[in-house]
Every structure is written in structure tokens, then in C-alpha cells.
Design an enzyme around this catalytic site. Structure first.
Site, mmCIF file in Angstrom:
data_model
loop_
_atom_site.group_PDB
_atom_site.id
_atom_site.type_symbol
_atom_site.label_atom_id
_atom_site.label_comp_id
_atom_site.label_asym_id
_atom_site.label_seq_id
_atom_site.Cartn_x
_atom_site.Cartn_y
_atom_site.Cartn_z
ATOM 1 N N ARG A 14 0.697 -1.061 0.416
ATOM 2 C CA ARG A 14 -0.030 -0.023 0.684
ATOM 3 C C ARG A 14 1.110 1.450 -0.174
ATOM 4 O O ARG A 14 0.442 2.371 0.370
ATOM 5 C CB ARG A 14 -0.610 -0.255 1.469
ATOM 6 C CG ARG A 14 -2.365 -0.862 0.648
ATOM 7 C CD ARG A 14 -2.648 -1.272 2.508
ATOM 8 N NE ARG A 14 -2.158 -2.288 3.699
ATOM 9 C CZ ARG A 14 -1.956 -2.695 4.819
ATOM 10 N NH1 ARG A 14 -3.435 -2.214 5.221
ATOM 11 N NH2 ARG A 14 -1.660 -3.326 5.281
ATOM 12 N N THR A 79 1.557 -12.154 9.341
ATOM 13 C CA THR A 79 2.491 -11.344 10.531
ATOM 14 C C THR A 79 2.549 -12.444 11.650
ATOM 15 O O THR A 79 3.445 -12.791 12.019
ATOM 16 C CB THR A 79 1.612 -10.373 11.471
ATOM 17 O OG1 THR A 79 -0.216 -11.086 11.282
ATOM 18 C CG2 THR A 79 1.863 -9.380 10.600
ATOM 19 N N ASN A 161 -7.586 -3.361 16.187
ATOM 20 C CA ASN A 161 -5.923 -4.097 16.916
ATOM 21 C C ASN A 161 -5.152 -3.363 16.267
ATOM 22 O O ASN A 161 -4.403 -3.103 14.771
ATOM 23 C CB ASN A 161 -6.336 -5.197 16.228
ATOM 24 C CG ASN A 161 -4.583 -6.091 16.309
ATOM 25 O OD1 ASN A 161 -3.945 -5.690 17.421
ATOM 26 N ND2 ASN A 161 -4.271 -6.152 15.437
ATOM 27 N N SER A 374 31.710 43.957 -3.761
ATOM 28 C CA SER A 374 31.193 43.850 -4.348
ATOM 29 C C SER A 374 31.112 42.637 -5.453
ATOM 30 O O SER A 374 31.938 43.270 -5.913
ATOM 31 C CB SER A 374 29.479 44.168 -4.438
ATOM 32 O OG SER A 374 28.873 45.127 -2.675
HETATM 33 C C1 UD1 Z 1 -1.847 -6.463 10.819
HETATM 34 C C2 UD1 Z 1 -2.602 -5.993 12.001
HETATM 35 C C3 UD1 Z 1 -3.901 -5.227 11.763
HETATM 36 C C4 UD1 Z 1 -3.670 -4.596 12.668
HETATM 37 C C5 UD1 Z 1 -2.675 -3.710 12.088
HETATM 38 C C6 UD1 Z 1 -1.762 -2.837 12.965
HETATM 39 C C7 UD1 Z 1 -2.416 -9.108 10.732
HETATM 40 C C8 UD1 Z 1 -2.369 -9.790 10.259
HETATM 41 N N1 UD1 Z 1 -2.780 -7.606 11.449
HETATM 42 O O1 UD1 Z 1 -2.679 -4.802 9.863
HETATM 43 O O2 UD1 Z 1 -4.795 -6.283 12.792
HETATM 44 O O3 UD1 Z 1 -5.317 -3.442 13.199
HETATM 45 O O4 UD1 Z 1 -1.451 -4.308 11.752
HETATM 46 O O5 UD1 Z 1 -0.935 -1.580 12.616
HETATM 47 O O6 UD1 Z 1 -1.878 -8.798 11.769
HETATM 48 N N2 UD1 Z 1 4.462 -8.264 7.793
HETATM 49 C C9 UD1 Z 1 5.988 -9.430 8.620
HETATM 50 N N3 UD1 Z 1 5.759 -10.400 7.205
HETATM 51 C C10 UD1 Z 1 4.290 -10.621 6.895
HETATM 52 C C11 UD1 Z 1 3.435 -10.192 7.461
HETATM 53 C C12 UD1 Z 1 3.696 -8.836 7.362
HETATM 54 O O7 UD1 Z 1 6.657 -8.832 8.964
HETATM 55 O O8 UD1 Z 1 4.696 -11.646 5.862
HETATM 56 C C13 UD1 Z 1 5.558 -7.177 8.946
HETATM 57 C C14 UD1 Z 1 5.416 -5.607 8.007
HETATM 58 O O9 UD1 Z 1 6.741 -5.854 7.194
HETATM 59 C C15 UD1 Z 1 4.686 -5.130 9.221
HETATM 60 C C16 UD1 Z 1 3.700 -5.442 9.853
HETATM 61 O O10 UD1 Z 1 4.586 -7.459 10.013
HETATM 62 O O11 UD1 Z 1 5.670 -4.333 9.680
HETATM 63 C C17 UD1 Z 1 2.506 -5.071 9.903
HETATM 64 O O12 UD1 Z 1 2.270 -5.874 8.533
HETATM 65 P P1 UD1 Z 1 1.079 -5.228 7.727
HETATM 66 O O13 UD1 Z 1 1.012 -5.873 6.396
HETATM 67 O O14 UD1 Z 1 0.638 -3.169 7.859
HETATM 68 O O15 UD1 Z 1 -1.173 -5.513 8.471
HETATM 69 P P2 UD1 Z 1 -1.790 -4.778 8.322
HETATM 70 O O16 UD1 Z 1 -2.499 -5.033 7.242
HETATM 71 O O17 UD1 Z 1 -1.397 -3.175 8.738
HETATM 72 CA CA CA Z 2 1.032 -2.324 8.822
#
Ligand code: UD1
Ligand code: CA
Length: 427
Positions: A14, A79, A161, A374
Site C-alpha cells: 500500500r 504476521t 487492533n 561587491s
Molecule cells: C496488522 C494486523 C491488524 C492491525 C494492524 C495494526 C495482522 C494480520 N493484522 O495489519 O490487525 O490492525 O497491523 O497496524 O497482523 N510483516 C511481516 N511479514 C509478513 C507480513 C507482515 O514481517 O509476512 C510485518 C510488516 O513488515 C509490518 C507488520 O508486519 O511491519 C504489519 O504488517 P502489515 O501488512 O502492515 O499489517 P496490517 O495489514 O497493517
Molecule cells: Ca500496517
């Protein structure tokens, strides 16, 4: 022992960026560095999970004492997949998203004070867009639903969250292997552990937090909003230390700048990687990688890297680069690059150090009490000794000895009544 896991492997789709999300900067400093620095205030056991642009992010984070892990994004995306990669060492494990640069150690300490199997964080937002929604019934958390998987009803939930969780080690040991990727994104969601734990009757507690410290950065708009908050924190800090700021909302001060003694900063200034000591920086000046001591700069001056400016007056439209000025006056419209200028010297309006011949850069050295008229061009390399006068409009391409006058000027020609002849008008 507390273990902290920072998740920073995601692609950051995004963000629509060539760079990995977590290395985008707030006030000149990568997001991930703020999170690591705050985490280090709580524990020395920090694991950080990377994947996207692994080498580039690794280079940035490896200046800190953290354990770096590469996530297998192919087989275990999400995550939950990220946390699965980490060997669980602490009896309590705090998991932080790597895109929450505003988090502070003080806020994180609040999680450690709650007695539960899982402590999570909830924000009540007017615009919950982008976050996972928290389903709460009679004051108890039931589960977290990701935005992409949420029903229309669930999307209306204002509780989200925040993305920080404290787990007892046993909880992760039990539920991580049970995560599935049966969802819209085909990812292993860490957030699914909440529902599993609730169903098993474990104690899940939520604390309410606000975006001021827990904002997640997903887009460049989020980045700008987070930077505004971070920059305000930095300015509030320096104002508390005694720096005067005029219309601080218009001032940009980066995370690497320092102020000593009483300083005054005008509106619209930009200050990066600089140290300002007992000086006044007047409106709309831009200062980068410089040391400024007992001086007045601007308005509308530009001080570029490797400059040291001491007891000096720099006026409007003066650009200084890689120069050391001590006790100098340069009031108007000048370029002073690769120069060394000593006490009592006056630089007239329009003076330019011609430091570059198209191939190399050369130095200009000006001694004490020199009067540079100058519109002087100083063709470097050139040395002007003490007590020299340079007449206005001179092109100086030779060294000048102490006490001399230098003047280079084509004689002026005056042709009488030329105007009337040229325009064919009468006197
Ligand atoms: C996540 C939460 C969401 C919460 C939000 C808060 C999950 C599934 N969702 O969503 O509930 O409201 O954060 O900000 O956890 N990352 C990894 N590996 C991956 C995917 C992500 O390390 O495979 C890391 C990303 O680099 C990032 C963090 O985890 O720093 C969060 O990932 P992101 O994709 O931004 O999650 P959100 O959709 O924001
Ligand atoms: Ca996020």
C-alpha cells in the site's frame, strides 16, 4: 526475561514505493530505527524479522544489537508466519509491527504491567480504515477480523487492533503451529491467535491506546501524518530545553539535530543533522550537516553540509558549502563554497567563490580583516592574505599578499549623447 519480536518483512504494497516500508523516514530517520531504539530501553533480547529488500534493511538495522531473521515469505507469509520463524527465548514475548514508528518505551511498559495470557491493544477510531477490527462482546475481546476478511457489519466496528501484543511463551508455543492461511490474503495471521486463545478460556486482556503512539503506517499519507507527530515531539523537546521557535508548525527539525544554549528559530526553517549553539536562525533558512555557533543566519540563507560557522553574520540569499567561517560578515547574495574565511572579514554582496572548473573542486582561503568588494569572483584555488582590500567587481585569479589592494576592472568608456542617437529622440 522479556523478548521483543519486531515484524518488518512485509512488502508494504500500500506504500506504493520502491523502498521497503520500514526504511521510509520520519524526520530523516528510518521508521524501524525508532522502534528498535524504544525496544532497547526494555530488553536486549530483540529479534527482527526481515525479507523484503533484505540486504538494504539489514544494513540499517545491524548497527543495533538485534538478532536478524529472514522470513520464508513463500511458505509462511503473514504476521503469524513471521513470528513462527523466531525461536522463542523469553518467558514473555512482546510482538511489535515494524510500521509503528511512534511507539514509545513508556507505552510498551503498560503491557508488562497487565496480568494475562495475552495483552493486546485496542484503539477506538473515527476512521478505522486499514486496521483489523476487534470484535468485543460485553467488554470481552472475542477475535480480530482483518479488514479484507471482514463482513459489512464488522467493518463498521470502531475498535481496531493497534498491532502490539504481549504473549506468554506457552501461548505462542501452543497456537503458532495451529495457525492456518485460510483467509482472503492466504496469509498466516498472528491475530488469529486471539480467537483461539479466547475459545480455550485463556485470559486475553486489551488495553486502550491512541494513534498518537500506535499509528500504523501503511500508505504515504500515513507516513506524512506520522512524521508530523514525530516532528512535533522533536520540537516540543527542544522548546522545553529553551529553544525559541516562531510558528513551530512551519519548522522542520530532523531527528539528528542538536541545540545548545539559547537559540531562536524563525518560521519556515529546515534544520537537518546540524548543531546550533547560541544562534539565531531567521525565517525560511535551510541548514544541513552544519555546526553554527554564536551566529545569525538568514532570512532565506542556505547552509550546506560540512560547514562550520562561528561568530558570523550570514544574510539573505547566501549559500555556504563545506566552508569554515569565523567572525565573518556575508550579508547578501553570495556563494561561499570550499572556503576558509577568517575574523573581521567582510564579504560584499554578490561575491562568488568559483570553486569548480568542471572537473575538480578547489579551495578559497581568505585571511583576517579582508574587505571583499561587491560582485567579486574568487577563482579557486586562491589565497587572500590578511588586511587585503578587493575592489568591487574584481575577478581574482591570483593570490594576494598581506596589506594589498587588488583591482581588476576594464576601464569604463562613456559616450556622450549616445542615448539620443540610439533612440532618435531629442534631448
Ligand atoms: C496488522 C494486523 C491488524 C492491525 C494492524 C495494526 C495482522 C494480520 N493484522 O495489519 O490487525 O490492525 O497491523 O497496524 O497482523 N510483516 C511481516 N511479514 C509478513 C507480513 C507482515 O514481517 O509476512 C510485518 C510488516 O513488515 C509490518 C507488520 O508486519 O511491519 C504489519 O504488517 P502489515 O501488512 O502492515 O499489517 P496490517 O495489514 O497493517
Ligand atoms: Ca500496517
Amino acid at each position: 526475561m522479556l523478548q521483543i519480536i519486531i515484524l518488518a518483512a512485509g512488502k508494504g504494497t500500500r506504500m506504493k514505493s520502491k523502498s521497503a516500508k520500514v526504511i521510509h523516514t520520519l524526520c530523516n530517520k528510518p521508521m524501524i530505527e525508532y522502534i528498535i531504539e524504544e525496544s532497547l530501553k526494555l530488553t536486549n533480547t530483540i529479534d527482527i524479522v526481515l525479507n523484503h529488500q533484505f540486504d538494504k534493511v539489514k544494513e540499517i538495522v545491524s548497527k543495533y544489537p538485534v538478532n536478524i531473521i529472514k522470513q520464508d515469505l513463500q511458505n509462511f507469509p503473514g504476521t503469524g508466519g513471521a513470528v513462527k520463524e523466531v525461536s522463542l527465548k523469553g518467558d514473555k514475548i512482546l510482538v511489535l509491527n515494524g510500521d509503528m514508528p511512534l511507539i514509545t518505551a513508556d507505552e510498551l511498559k503498560k503491557f508488562l504491567e497487565v496480568d494475562a495470557d495475552i495483552v493486546m491493544s485496542v484503539m477506538k477510531l473515527k476512521n478505522p480504515d486499514g486496521y483489523g477490527r476487534v470484535v468485543i462482546k460485553e467488554g470481552n475481546v472475542l477475535k480480530i477480523v482483518e479488514q479484507k476478511d471482514a463482513s459489512e457489519e464488522e467493518l463498521k466496528i470502531p475498535y481496531v487492533n493497534a498491532g502490539v501484543y504481549l504473549f506468554k511463551k506457552e501461548v505462542l508455543e501452543e497456537f503458532l503451529p495451529k495457525l492456518s492461511n485460510n483467509n482472503k490474503q492466504k496469509e498466516y495471521y498472528l491475530t488469529d491467535i486471539i480467537e483461539m486463545a479466547v475459545k480455550k478460556g485463556l485470559k486475553v486482556k486489551a488495553i486502550e491506546v491512541d494513534e498518537e503512539s500506535f499509528k500504523g503506517v501503511n500508505s504515504k499519507k500515513d507516513l506524512a501524518e506520522a512524521e508530523k507527530i514525530m516532528c512535533r515531539r522533536i520540537k516540543d523537546f527542544w522548546m522545553q530545553q529553551g529553544v525559541i521557535m516562531h510558528l513551530p508548525d512551519t519548522i522542520y527539525i530532523d531527528a539528528y539535530s542538536n541545540f545548545e544554549g539559547e537559540c531562536e528559530i524563525g518560521n519556515g526553517c529546515v534544520i537537518k543533522k546540524s548543531t546550533i549553539i547560541e544562534s539565531e536562525i531567521r525565517p525560511l533558512s535551510v541548514i544541513e550537516e552544519a555546526v553554527i555557533k554564536n551566529s545569525g543566519i538568514g532570512p532565506m540563507a542556505r547552509i550546506r553540509p560540512k560547514s562550520e560557522i562561528i561568530e558570523t553574520h550570514i544574510g539573505n540569499f547566501v549559500e555556504v558549502k563545506a566552508s569554515r567561517l569565523k567572525g565573518v560578515k556575508a550579508g547578501h547574495l553570495s556563494y561561499l563554497g570550499d572556503s576558509e574565511i577568517d575574523e573581521g572579514t567582510n564579504i560584499g554582496a554578490g561575491t562568488i567563490t568559483c570553486n569548480y572548473d568542471g572537473k575538480n573542486k578547489y579551495k578559497t582561503k581568505i585571511g583576517k580583516n579582508v574587505f571583499v568588494g561587491s560582485d567579486t569572483q574568487l577563482i579557486a584555488p586562491v589565497i587572500i592574505e590578511d588586511d587585503v582590500m578587493i575592489a568591487a567587481g574584481s575577478t581574482v585569479n591570483k593570490d594576494i599578499k598581506k596589506g594589498s589592494l587588488a583591482i581588476s576592472r576594464a576601464p569604463i568608456k562613456i559616450i556622450k549623447n549616445f542615448y539620443y542617437k540610439f533612440f532618435g529622440r531629442k534631448e
